[in-house]
Scaffold this motif. Structure first.
Motif, PDB file in Angstrom:
ATOM      1  N   ALA A   6       3.536  51.193  65.836  1.00  0.00           N
ATOM      2  CA  ALA A   6       3.783  52.642  65.936  1.00  0.00           C
ATOM      3  C   ALA A   6       5.078  52.913  66.702  1.00  0.00           C
ATOM      4  N   GLU A   7       5.283  52.183  67.791  1.00  0.00           N
ATOM      5  CA  GLU A   7       6.524  52.371  68.564  1.00  0.00           C
ATOM      6  C   GLU A   7       7.738  51.964  67.725  1.00  0.00           C
ATOM      7  N   LEU A   8       7.568  50.883  66.968  1.00  0.00           N
ATOM      8  CA  LEU A   8       8.676  50.401  66.120  1.00  0.00           C
ATOM      9  C   LEU A   8       8.971  51.355  64.966  1.00  0.00           C
ATOM     10  N   VAL A   9       7.939  52.006  64.436  1.00  0.00           N
ATOM     11  CA  VAL A   9       8.155  52.957  63.330  1.00  0.00           C
ATOM     12  C   VAL A   9       9.174  54.012  63.783  1.00  0.00           C
ATOM     13  N   LYS A  10       8.962  54.532  64.968  1.00  0.00           N
ATOM     14  CA  LYS A  10       9.843  55.601  65.463  1.00  0.00           C
ATOM     15  C   LYS A  10      11.297  55.129  65.577  1.00  0.00           C
ATOM     16  N   VAL A  11      11.514  54.022  66.269  1.00  0.00           N
ATOM     17  CA  VAL A  11      12.903  53.604  66.496  1.00  0.00           C
ATOM     18  C   VAL A  11      13.531  53.049  65.220  1.00  0.00           C
ATOM     19  N   SER A  12      12.707  52.476  64.343  1.00  0.00           N
ATOM     20  CA  SER A  12      13.311  51.960  63.109  1.00  0.00           C
ATOM     21  C   SER A  12      13.697  53.119  62.193  1.00  0.00           C
ATOM     22  N   ALA A  13      12.929  54.213  62.203  1.00  0.00           N
ATOM     23  CA  ALA A  13      13.315  55.389  61.399  1.00  0.00           C
ATOM     24  C   ALA A  13      14.674  55.898  61.874  1.00  0.00           C
ATOM     25  N   ASN A  14      14.840  56.019  63.197  1.00  0.00           N
ATOM     26  CA  ASN A  14      16.125  56.509  63.715  1.00  0.00           C
ATOM     27  C   ASN A  14      17.252  55.509  63.456  1.00  0.00           C
ATOM     28  N   ALA A  15      16.931  54.213  63.539  1.00  0.00           N
ATOM     29  CA  ALA A  15      17.960  53.195  63.271  1.00  0.00           C
ATOM     30  C   ALA A  15      18.398  53.277  61.806  1.00  0.00           C
ATOM     31  N   PHE A  16      17.450  53.525  60.916  1.00  0.00           N
ATOM     32  CA  PHE A  16      17.793  53.639  59.493  1.00  0.00           C
ATOM     33  C   PHE A  16      18.684  54.856  59.253  1.00  0.00           C
ATOM     34  N   LEU A  17      18.326  55.990  59.840  1.00  0.00           N
ATOM     35  CA  LEU A  17      19.122  57.212  59.657  1.00  0.00           C
ATOM     36  C   LEU A  17      20.540  57.013  60.206  1.00  0.00           C
ATOM     37  N   ALA A  18      20.627  56.395  61.376  1.00  0.00           N
ATOM     38  CA  ALA A  18      21.945  56.143  61.984  1.00  0.00           C
ATOM     39  C   ALA A  18      22.760  55.216  61.089  1.00  0.00           C
ATOM     40  N   THR A  19      22.096  54.213  60.522  1.00  0.00           N
ATOM     41  CA  THR A  19      22.789  53.253  59.664  1.00  0.00           C
ATOM     42  C   THR A  19      23.306  53.937  58.402  1.00  0.00           C
ATOM     43  N   LYS A  20      22.500  54.849  57.866  1.00  0.00           N
ATOM     44  CA  LYS A  20      22.923  55.558  56.648  1.00  0.00           C
ATOM     45  C   LYS A  20      24.184  56.388  56.934  1.00  0.00           C
ATOM     46  N   ILE A  21      24.190  57.053  58.079  1.00  0.00           N
ATOM     47  CA  ILE A  21      25.359  57.874  58.437  1.00  0.00           C
ATOM     48  C   ILE A  21      26.578  56.974  58.669  1.00  0.00           C
ATOM     49  N   SER A  22      26.380  55.870  59.389  1.00  0.00           N
ATOM     50  CA  SER A  22      27.534  54.992  59.642  1.00  0.00           C
ATOM     51  C   SER A  22      27.998  54.318  58.361  1.00  0.00           C
ATOM     52  N   PHE A  23      27.097  54.050  57.444  1.00  0.00           N
ATOM     53  CA  PHE A  23      27.514  53.481  56.163  1.00  0.00           C
ATOM     54  C   PHE A  23      28.501  54.420  55.476  1.00  0.00           C
ATOM     55  N   ILE A  24      28.134  55.695  55.387  1.00  0.00           N
ATOM     56  CA  ILE A  24      29.021  56.621  54.667  1.00  0.00           C
ATOM     57  C   ILE A  24      30.319  56.822  55.458  1.00  0.00           C
ATOM     58  N   ASN A  25      30.231  56.727  56.770  1.00  0.00           N
ATOM     59  CA  ASN A  25      31.465  56.865  57.556  1.00  0.00           C
ATOM     60  C   ASN A  25      32.358  55.626  57.418  1.00  0.00           C
ATOM     61  N   ALA A  26      31.756  54.458  57.191  1.00  0.00           N
ATOM     62  CA  ALA A  26      32.568  53.267  56.889  1.00  0.00           C
ATOM     63  C   ALA A  26      33.266  53.471  55.543  1.00  0.00           C
ATOM     64  N   PHE A  31      45.769  71.304  55.043  1.00  0.00           N
ATOM     65  CA  PHE A  31      44.359  70.926  55.193  1.00  0.00           C
ATOM     66  C   PHE A  31      44.245  69.434  55.454  1.00  0.00           C
ATOM     67  N   ARG A  32      43.495  69.070  56.489  1.00  0.00           N
ATOM     68  CA  ARG A  32      43.212  67.653  56.777  1.00  0.00           C
ATOM     69  C   ARG A  32      41.704  67.494  56.936  1.00  0.00           C
ATOM     70  N   ALA A  33      41.210  66.318  56.578  1.00  0.00           N
ATOM     71  CA  ALA A  33      39.770  66.078  56.743  1.00  0.00           C
ATOM     72  C   ALA A  33      39.534  64.603  56.951  1.00  0.00           C
ATOM     73  N   LEU A  34      38.430  64.282  57.635  1.00  0.00           N
ATOM     74  CA  LEU A  34      38.055  62.878  57.760  1.00  0.00           C
ATOM     75  C   LEU A  34      37.556  62.399  56.404  1.00  0.00           C
ATOM     76  N   GLY A  35      38.083  61.272  55.942  1.00  0.00           N
ATOM     77  CA  GLY A  35      37.554  60.663  54.709  1.00  0.00           C
ATOM     78  C   GLY A  35      37.989  61.318  53.414  1.00  0.00           C
ATOM     79  N   ARG A  36      38.911  62.273  53.473  1.00  0.00           N
ATOM     80  CA  ARG A  36      39.352  62.943  52.242  1.00  0.00           C
ATOM     81  C   ARG A  36      40.871  62.985  52.222  1.00  0.00           C
ATOM     82  N   SER A  37      41.406  62.596  51.097  1.00  0.00           N
ATOM     83  CA  SER A  37      42.849  62.671  50.971  1.00  0.00           C
ATOM     84  C   SER A  37      43.162  63.856  50.073  1.00  0.00           C
TER      85      SER A  37
END
Ligand SMILES: NC(=O)c1ccc[n+]([C@@H]2O[C@H](COP(=O)([O-])OP(=O)(O)OC[C@H]3O[C@@H](n4cnc5c(N)ncnc54)[C@H](O)[C@@H]3O)[C@@H](O)[C@H]2O)c1
Ligand SMILES: O=c1ccn([C@@H]2O[C@H](COP(=O)(O)OP(=O)(O)O[C@H]3O[C@H](CO)[C@@H](O)[C@H](O)[C@H]3O)[C@@H](O)[C@H]2O)c(=O)[nH]1
Length: 442
Positions: free
Chosen positions: A203-223, A430-436
């Motif tokens: 149960a404790e791992l479910v919580k932190v792994s959910a947040n780790a997955f969400l963080a990873t998804k965001i960092s993936f798109i930022n990579a 106009f400037r943006a992160l990740g967009r040319s």
């Protein structure tokens, strides 16, 4: 029932449990916060919460106190929702508030009770707390502990609490916790919400792994945003295209300044620290990269803005629109927007910040920045306007409003939330992160 800790999680949980028909007592050590809550005043911004709070106080189902004695007498189910912040100068979580609740409440528990932990904790905590409770509670083993992690998002906290995607219960075999908790959440369960029973550690791992997955998804798109910047591509088109694959999904693929707030950054760090303590650090080394990609976006924003105004920020006026870590919140804990504002000020810019809800919190944690009363006020004589939190009023901003207000028509989008054509057509750079801009389709 009682709820210990009446911050973002606890105040919402207390009010929503009362909304479900329970008699609820919210408990906090912060007397000023308790006085405000008693008066029906939510001490932070959370859409829909003030209405529920007032309604349930008036109905006599919801009250607040600073007294642990009163709380122990009042309820037989005690939720714990106190903070578990990152330890100063370390990755690990500081459990002093959770421990304080157990150490103070435990000796007052003279009759059978269920303690339900909602705070986000390192795996192994529930087992230790359960053992400690059996040592210090006069009712001994009749005081049971369940780990019931919380998945609410700020900005949607009421809906997420009343209609959760799932309810997780980490239990000790043979106890009564599952039955009691099913009763507490009966209304949500009647609509088909999955109720998932497991051991404490999972149960404790479910919580932190959910947040780790969400963080990873965001960092993936930022990579991928970094890749788009390297070759002149557009990360929003890329996210739309890969998001059509149902296995990937478009949600949580918004590139930009990355994740902040009181949860994802500290939770992935605490997860790494715990893995190290358990001798399993290799399992989570990828999270170091997730963290680094995330933090790099903040410095990249400063670079993009600096290049746009000619290579130096000295003598430049910078308007920062947004201070909260995300829209629909006044929370500025680890806010990427304020972090960028601070870095730009250190590089010599005069920075003016405007946020619809987070001004008070921002000026407390970052008193040296200038705070403005409105968008126009922040943009007065600006050399560049930065959109760093995607509040609707910034997303839908009409460039004409800033005609004659700014010194230079340059805008930088830190949340890939603006329509570039709206600004380019109005004569803005106009400037943006990740967009040319050169490859943008019409
Ligand atoms: N904020 C969220 O969206 C969210 C969502 C899910 C989980 N969580 C987790 O919930 C926990 C609380 O987070 P938060 O954002 O509500 O924090 P917060 O800082 O807003 O609130 C914590 C509250 O606990 C109170 N407190 C501290 N010591 C206490 C004590 N001994 N007795 C009673 N009250 C005490 C503080 O005064 C404060 O009001 C954390 O573990 C967090 O990771 C938060
Ligand atoms: O595509 C996206 C989505 C989010 N973010 C950023 O990520 C951060 C976190 O956003 P969000 O997850 O919506 O907010 P929180 O309220 O911090 O909620 C997270 O953290 C809570 C505390 O653990 C959990 O309960 C929630 O399930 C989990 O979503 C914010 O800075 C957002 O700007 C992005 O950069 N891109």
């Amino acid at each position: 029932m009682t709820v210990f800790g009446t911050g973002y999680l606890g105040a919402t949980h207390a009010a929503c449990m009362a909304e479900l028909g329970h008699e609820v007592l919210g408990v906090d050590v912060d007397a000023a916060k308790i006085e405000r809550l008693k008066a029906g005043d939510v001490p932070f911004y959370e859409p829909g919460l003030p209405e529920i709070l007032k309604r349930n106080i008036e109905a006599g189902r919801l009250s607040f106190t600073t007294s642990y004695e009163e709380a122990a007498e009042f309820g037989d189910v005690h939720f714990i929702g106190v903070g578990t912040p990152q330890r100063r100068g370390e990755y690990s979580a500081d459990l002093k508030y959770v421990n304080a609740v157990i150490e103070t409440l435990g000796p007052l528990l003279k009759r059978p009770a269920l303690i339900a932990g909602k705070s986000t904790v390192p795996v192994g905590t529930a087992q230790a707390l359960s053992k400690r409770l059996s040592e210090i509670a006069p009712a001994g083993d009749d005081v049971e502990l369940v780990w019931n992690p919380e998945f609410l998002r700020e900005g949607y906290a009421v809906k997420d609490t009343l209609e959760p995607d799932r309810i997780v219960a980490g239990v000790k075999p043979g106890g009564k916790a599952e039955t009691i908790l099913r009763d507490v959440y009966a209304k949500a369960l009647s609509t088909g919400t999955p109720f998932l029973v497991m051991d404490y550690a999972t149960a404790e791992l479910v919580k932190v792994s959910a947040n780790a997955f969400l963080a990873t998804k965001i960092s993936f798109i930022n990579a991928m945003a970094e890749m788009c910047e390297a070759v002149g591509g557009d990360v929003t088109l890329l996210a739309d295209a890969i998001g059509h694959d149902a296995r990937i999904g478009r949600r949580f693929l918004n590139a930009g300044l990355g994740f902040g707030g009181g949860c994802l950054p500290k939770d992935i760090r605490a997860f790494m620290a715990r893995a190290g303590e358990l001798g399993a650090d290799q399992a989570l080394t990828f999270l170091r990269e997730v963290d680094s990609i995330n933090m790099r976006r903040r410095s990249r924003m400063v670079e993009v803005a600096t290049e746009a105004v000619g290579g130096t920020l000295i003598g430049k006026n910078v308007a920062v629109l947004g201070a909260a870590f995300k829209p629909d919140s006044d929370d500025v804990r680890d806010s990427p927007a304020l972090n960028v504002a601070g870095m730009m000020q250190l590089k010599g810019a005069a920075v003016s910040v405007y946020d619809p809800k987070a001004m008070e919190n921002s000026s407390k944690v970052f008193p040296t920045l200038n705070y403005s009363e409105s968008i126009e006020d922040a943009c007065e004589k600006a050399d560049i306007v930065l959109v760093l939190t995607e509040w609707p009023e910034f997303r839908n901003l009409d460039p004409q409003i800033l005609d004659g207000v700014v010194r230079q028509k340059i805008i930088a989008d830190g949340r890939t939330c603006l329509n570039p054509h709206t600004w380019i057509d109005a004569g803005w750079t106009f400037r943006a992160l990740g967009r040319s801009v050169s490859v943008l389709p019409q």
